[in-house]
Design a protein around this motif. Structure first.
Motif: not given
Length: 613
Positions: A112-138
């Motif tokens: 929840t954000s109450t305004g412009p000064a209340d910025k929430r940090v989101i941590t995004v993690a990825v795993t390459r396990q099981g991915l064949a060679a190539g470029t991926y997009q999500g």
């Protein structure tokens, strides 16, 4: 076919009235019936009435702002942080972040954000396990009721070979160091599929190292696989004594001594769980923060764990009571990290264990500055988020960006559990080193495989090793001294940073104006010469003594020091506190005269001039 937006307020109203008794439905039902009759009579009539019917359906509000609309993880990056906030169009926005691909996840997923000064940090993690060679997009889609959704595009590259080869063993938090002469070091944690630490003795693992996917010649350059604590372990505890921790109303006071249960559990976890689990030569220091003044350094780095425990026990009475106030947590973390110098990073494991709710009110340094200096100096930050509502995103961000870890602790019981988890995670850290035999002007990509109990993990570095950059004389071994001081004693550890080949004996001349005892570091603490004999020889002419360590079977390769090894060798104890600017030794010399292959050791900071010359 007509499709209406589910967030349209008018549609909800019409659905509600349609379900009422006939006498109560009002003109909305009549309007719908006229529309339906018109549909049956003529499509044109429906088209004419549609704009009128939908005139009361408002457009979604543009209320979500993001720091990035796209990000590329490249070949090896595993985590990234961005910010989401309410741009001020609404009083408050509770949003959800959802990835559309299975190889990506984020925390927290709702905030929840109450305004412009209340910025929430989101941590995004990825795993390459099981991915064949190539470029991926999500895509990450950020949604909230009645608010226009926002998307963030994420991409990564997989070479099809990185990560684990099986799902039960994972390499995590890896850092690397390339150095002379021809050395490659990798330090990392091992986790299972549930992200729990995998703890084993190094001898239990089968290790295979490769260069450009070709196995190294292990008979000529055997890899050195050891507990990470075989390197010099240095750790600062950063403890929170601010008002939120000291509040008895919020945290209780079971024994009614005027000290909150949160603070007592924090101190107990540090003293009775964390400190006893460390190796004998591991050094620990302490910072605390509790008010608007500078964070206090409670004690310097020292291997005297009893001294550290007593200093922690005295913090409340000597530093804090009766004033617990604002939080300067980032200043405290920055100060602790700054204690680590840029030198000797390859020979040290550097940690900050940091306890806080993550809400900083008054620091001069930002969390970004704390992360930056930690990355520059090779320091991992392990963050314990205390309380029912810690700033989880910020603490996770700081930990992940420094290859540390985050541990939530909602109450005193979970706080002690967090310390135990840190101990286990420390015990699941390993260091792998080998010396390449390549000497031509080439470069290669290093990789390795680790197997234990039929579980295998692998890692391929995306960073090429350029042989010409690390040329040096491999016959020159390196030693260094590491000081440790407490209130009434001084300890000096002598350790190896690099051991050359065919070392079956070590002989040191030691001269000091202070009385001391000396002993070899034993096997449980990673001692390199634990199986060797130790003797003391008096010089007869000079006032010092010779400390001799010798293999029990000098001709056998198995009893010689491993090539390219690192770790502690000797411990010198002085029963007095020696001033920081005074060297405990007048002479410290390593005898190289009996080596016949050109090998020679030097000790950092000493000219290695023969005594008496």
């Amino acid at each position: 076919m007509l499709t209406l937006r589910p967030d349209c307020g008018m549609l909800r109203e019409l659905k509600h009235e349609w379900g009422l008794p006939a006498r109560s439905r009002g003109r909305s039902r009549e309007t719908i019936m006229r529309v339906l009759r018109s549909v049956r009579l003529a499509g044109l009539a429906w088209a004419a009435m549609l704009p009128v019917w939908l005139a009361g359906c408002p457009s979604p509000t543009d209320a979500i702002a993001v720091s990035n609309v796209s990000y590329d993880f490249g070949k090896s990056q595993q985590s990234w942080n961005f910010e989401v906030w309410n741009n001020g169009a609404l009083n408050s926005v509770t949003f959800t972040v959802k990835p559309d691909v299975p190889w990506m996840y984020c925390t927290p997923s709702t905030a929840t954000s109450t305004g412009p000064a209340d910025k929430r940090v989101i941590t995004v993690a990825v795993t390459r396990q099981g991915l064949a060679a190539g470029t991926y997009q999500g895509r990450l889609t950020i949604t909230a009721p009645g608010v226009a959704p926002v998307q963030v595009t994420v991409s990564l590259y997989s070479d099809g070979a990185q990560g684990v080869t099986g799902s039960d063993l994972n390499v995590a938090g890896l850092t690397y160091a390339y150095s002379a002469p021809y050395l490659l070091d990798f330090t990392f944690s091992l986790h299972d599929r549930f992200k729990q630490p995998v703890i084993g003795e190094p001898a239990q693992f089968k290790v295979s190292c490769r260069e450009n996917n070709a196995p190294i010649v292990a008979d000529e350059s055997p890899p050195r696989f050891a507990k990470a604590s075989s390197k010099q372990a240095n750790c600062f505890l950063v403890l929170d004594y601010s008002a939120s921790m000291a509040s008895i109303a919020a945290n209780g006071d079971l024994n009614e001594d005027g000290i909150s249960d949160a603070i007592q559990t924090m101190e107990s976890g540090a003293r009775t769980v964390f400190l006893p689990a460390l190796s004998a030569d591991a050094r620990v220091g302490v910072y605390e923060f509790h008010r608007e003044t500078e964070p206090e350094k409670v004690c310097e780095l020292t291997a005297d764990k009893d001294f550290v425990a007593n200093r922690i026990k005295a913090i409340w009475s000597q530093f804090v009571h009766p004033y617990s106030g604002i939080s300067r947590c980032w200043d405290a973390v920055y100060s602790a990290v700054e204690e680590f110098t840029p030198e000797n990073q390859n020979d040290e494991i550097r940690d900050v264990v940091f306890l806080s709710d993550g809400f900083d009110t008054s620091s001069f340094h930002t969390k970004e500055e704390a992360v930056e200096i930690a990355r520059e100096r090779g320091v991992r930050i392990y963050a314990i988020g205390y309380g029912n509502n810690p700033n989880t995103g910020v603490l996770q961000s700081v930990a992940s960006q420094t290859n540390g870890a985050f541990y939530p602790a909602a109450n005193a019981v979970q706080l002690e559990t967090a310390f135990r988890q840190i101990v286990n995670d420390f015990d699941a850290r390993y260091t792998l080193r080998w010396a390449t035999l390549k000497r031509s002007d080439v470069k290669f990509l290093p990789s390795f495989y680790l197997t234990i109990a039929n579980r295998t993990a692998s890692y391929e570095s995306p960073y090429p090793y350029v042989v010409a950059d690390y040329v040096s004389d491999e016959l020159r071994g390196r030693l260094r001294t590491v000081p440790s001081k407490s209130n009434n004693r001084t300890t000096i550890f002598l350790r190896a940073s690099y051991v050359c080949r065919y070392i079956w004996k070590l002989r040191f001349y030691v001269e000091s104006p202070y009385a001391f005892t000396v002993q070899k570091v034993e096997a449980p603490d990673g001692g390199l010469c634990a199986s060797w004999t130790q003797s003391i020889e008096h010089d007869g002419v000079l006032p010092g003594v010779w400390v001799v360590l010798e293999s029990p079977a000098p001709g056998l390769t198995d009893t010689q020091l491993p090539f390219a090894a690192f770790g502690p060798i000797l411990r010198f104890d002085f029963n007095t506190l020696i001033d920081e600017d005074v060297d405990p030794f007048q002479v410290l010399y390593v005898d190289n005269s009996f080596y016949t292959g050109g090998q020679a050791f030097s000790i950092d900071g000493w000219t290695n001039t023969p005594p008496g010359s």
